[in-house]
Scaffold this active site. Structure first.
Site, short mmCIF file in Angstrom:
data_model
loop_
_atom_site.label_atom_id
_atom_site.label_comp_id
_atom_site.label_asym_id
_atom_site.label_seq_id
_atom_site.Cartn_x
_atom_site.Cartn_y
_atom_site.Cartn_z
N HIS A 141 0.84 -1.20 0.00
CA HIS A 141 0.00 0.00 0.00
C HIS A 141 0.88 1.26 0.00
CE1 HIS A 141 -4.12 -1.52 0.69
NE2 HIS A 141 -4.46 -0.28 0.47
N SER A 192 0.68 -3.54 4.27
CA SER A 192 1.04 -2.20 4.72
C SER A 192 2.56 -2.00 4.64
CB SER A 192 0.59 -2.01 6.18
OG SER A 192 1.19 -0.88 6.75
N ASP A 551 7.74 21.67 -8.42
CA ASP A 551 6.83 21.21 -7.36
C ASP A 551 6.70 19.68 -7.31
OD1 ASP A 551 5.23 20.79 -9.57
OD2 ASP A 551 3.68 22.22 -9.02
#
Length: 619
Positions: A141, A192, A551
């Site tokens: 993830h 995770s 950016d």
């Protein structure tokens, strides 16, 4: 009910290229960063967090997809493909291990881990040997940045891509240069990157229990931690792990992929699939619905309402509020989803238009010996293993042995999670978010076996295309406040400096400047490719400033702070990397301010701001 993004970009492509790019030969796979702008998906449920449709978000994504396909189309050339695979260490944990343990012991014993650690690498070079790029698949993830983060970024896999492309496109800004490093999602449902595991943020003790709750504060206090000092550091560490393994696999890739290019695509009504489990037993999928544990969130990002994971009982308080506001689920849907206690019966909610998709894409693309199984959601580790195995078996039994099968996650349309039947019984977050009921995985396995069989037996043309998704007019429904007029403090102008940089910095320090700002949404609505900032280095030979960062650079950050009466500030930080060339630098800000020309007519005007020059000196 195809995704609005998909519908719009396919429309653009058909206008440009006719029948060349179609539903069956284009796969749109989400990287799944959780730190992206919202409001672009047309199903009502997904509008709740973004307060409705955000048209500039949708436009930016559609324009970017079309532009990337245009660039790829213009650069098509003959080439060679190489495949490689290897293990990525120290980069993932299973975030629902108690659900995984519900899978049969005989099945679990075939695997050394409760996550898939393998990365699959597909390397591309042209016929002259020039490196073009790669796609890699790895199950993790992109939630190293947690839900306290408000900065748009591409998380750990984005950082891996950034590192690889910066290395290959020397001297180029992010997103420029010809080499493409794509890190795609796979069966990441229960995976995770927060490798330290779940801890109670208030007491520091572990909350690795079936409900992910803490003794004080309950579930809202249980959060997983990454390996770093903070979320930026964790993103960098996990991203670098992924990048380093990808680089090694890329450099050593020698197994060539040869053979024909084939693909198959079907639409299917996932709320009504008859699944033959065996010769005597048939089950069916359900209308979409979310369970109570959906509202609990995960250890990577908890919900705010003190729901807990692993909930197989409803909560009378929330059920009553739901019944009043949204209507009670039908008995048929309740029975179909058992043991899931239904929180939102989204398949029975149609106002202002459907809350969830019924019609879903299933798709496989085959390149020689590589089968890319494009799935419309987040398969858990074991679900992905079962699907890969079933597809491989189907190819084997129809005369196409030794296929490499890879799962590409989050493709074409989003349908939340897909757990195994056994994991579903535990009803943690992933199971509560398996929206078509306990037999969702079995239905997908049946459908993907059908696609694999058609490809292997060369009968794709005989596959029924399935029910076309309805297109509904999403209009512009939004509760996001309309843009207002921007204003400046007395004796100031837009882009004026409020807090100046220092005159000197060393590497690893942070250069920071604050400007009189304007709402960044003005820029998003006025320019599809707006760059909010640059860092520039002075070149004395040419007496000019050269852009070295923008950016999208990892070490720049752009913060907008809203003030009163239309005033706002913009602070730009540059976290100066250790290997920065010494010299003179400046930071620039680019924005748009909104001004009323008459009572009913407002226009946005571009402006810019520039910091003083500052020097980067030796430590």
């Amino acid at each position: 009910e195809k995704s609005q993004v998909e519908d719009e970009w396919l429309g653009f492509l058909q206008d440009k290229y006719g029948e060349l790019y179609q539903q069956d030969n284009v796969i749109l796979s989400g990287t799944h960063t959780h730190s992206g702008p919202a409001g672009y998906f047309q199903y009502t449920l997904f509008w709740i967090t973004s307060k409705g449709l955000i048209r500039p978000s949708l436009n930016a994504i559609v324009n970017g997809i079309v532009k990337s396909i245009d660039i790829a189309h213009q650069n098509v050339r003959r080439g060679r493909l190489f495949i490689n695979r290897g293990t990525v260490q120290n980069s993932q944990i299973n975030r629902s291990p108690f659900s995984y343990l519900a899978n049969p012991a005989s099945e679990r014993s075939r695997y050394s881990s409760n996550t898939d650690k393998e990365m699959v690498m597909l390397k591309m070079v042209d016929s002259n040997g020039q490196e073009l790029g790669f796609i890699s698949w790895f199950a993790v993830h992109p939630v190293s940045m947690n839900n306290t983060n408000h900065l748009v970024n591409s998380d750990n896999v984005g950082y891996a891509s950034y590192l690889f492309e910066q290395e290959k496109n020397k001297g180029m800004l992010p997103g420029e240069g010809s080499f493409v490093a794509a890190f795609a999602s796979s069966n990441l449902g229960d995976v995770s990157p927060n490798t330290k595991g779940p801890f109670c943020v208030n007491t520091g003790e572990s909350c690795d229990n079936p409900q992910s709750t803490c003794p004080v504060g309950g579930a809202t206090m249980c959060m997983a931690m990454g390996p770093g000092n903070d979320m930026f550091d964790s993103t960098r560490i996990i991203g670098q792990n992924i990048y380093l393994k990808a680089r090694e696999l890329y450099e050593k890739a020698s197994q060539e992929v040869t053979g024909p290019l084939r693909s198959a695509h079907q639409w299917v009504n996932m709320s009504d699939v008859l699944v033959e489990l065996n010769a005597t037993h048939t089950v069916k999928t359900c209308k979409p619905a979310l369970g109570h544990s959906f509202a609990a969130g995960t250890i990577d990002g908890v919900g705010g309402l003190n729901f807990t994971q692993g909930s197989v009982e409803g909560d009378p308080f929330w059920d009553e509020i739901r019944d009043l506001l949204l209507g009670e689920p039908s008995n048929e849907t309740k029975d179909c989803h058992k043991p899931k206690p239904i929180l939102f019966s989204t398949g029975e909610m149609t106002r202002p238009h459907p809350w969830h998709p019924d019609i879903v894409d299933v798709q496989i693309a085959v390149i020689g010996s590589l089968a890319i199984v494009a799935v419309p959601g987040e398969f858990t580790t074991m679900s992905g293993r079962r699907l890969r195995e079933a597809v491989k078996r189907e190819f084997d039994s129809h005369g196409t042995p030794r296929m490499d099968v890879v799962i590409a996650g989050l493709c074409n349309v989003y349908t939340h999670y897909i757990t195994t039947y056994e994991e579903y019984q535990i009803q943690r977050y992933e199971a509560a978010s398996t929206i078509y009921g306990p037999h969702t995985l079995s239905a997908y396995i049946q459908l993907y076996r059908g696609l694999a069989r058609a490809i292997a037996t060369n009968t794709v043309q005989d596959l029924p295309p399935g029910p076309e998704p309805p297109l509904f007019n999403i209009g512009n429904m939004t509760l996001v406040p309309a843009l207002t007029v921007d204003r400046v403090p007395a004796n100031k102008t837009f882009g004026g400096v409020l807090q100046e940089v220092r005159q000197q910095y060393r590497a690893r320090e942070v250069a920071e400047v604050t400007f009189v700002g304007a709402n960044p949404r003005n820029s998003a609505e006025n320019a599809t490719e707006h760059n909010f900032l640059t860092v520039e280095r002075y070149n004395s030979t040419s007496d000019s400033w050269q852009v070295v960062k923008n950016d999208a650079s990892w070490d720049t950050r752009f913060y907008w702070t809203k003030g009163l009466l239309g005033r706002s500030n913009v602070t730009i930080e540059w976290h100066i990397p250790h290997d920065t060339e010494l010299g003179i630098y400046r930071i620039r800000y680019f924005g748009h301010y909104r001004k009323k020309l008459s009572i009913s007519h407002a226009v946005s005007f571009p402006f810019e701001g520039t910091s003083s020059a500052f020097e980067i000196t030796t430590p």
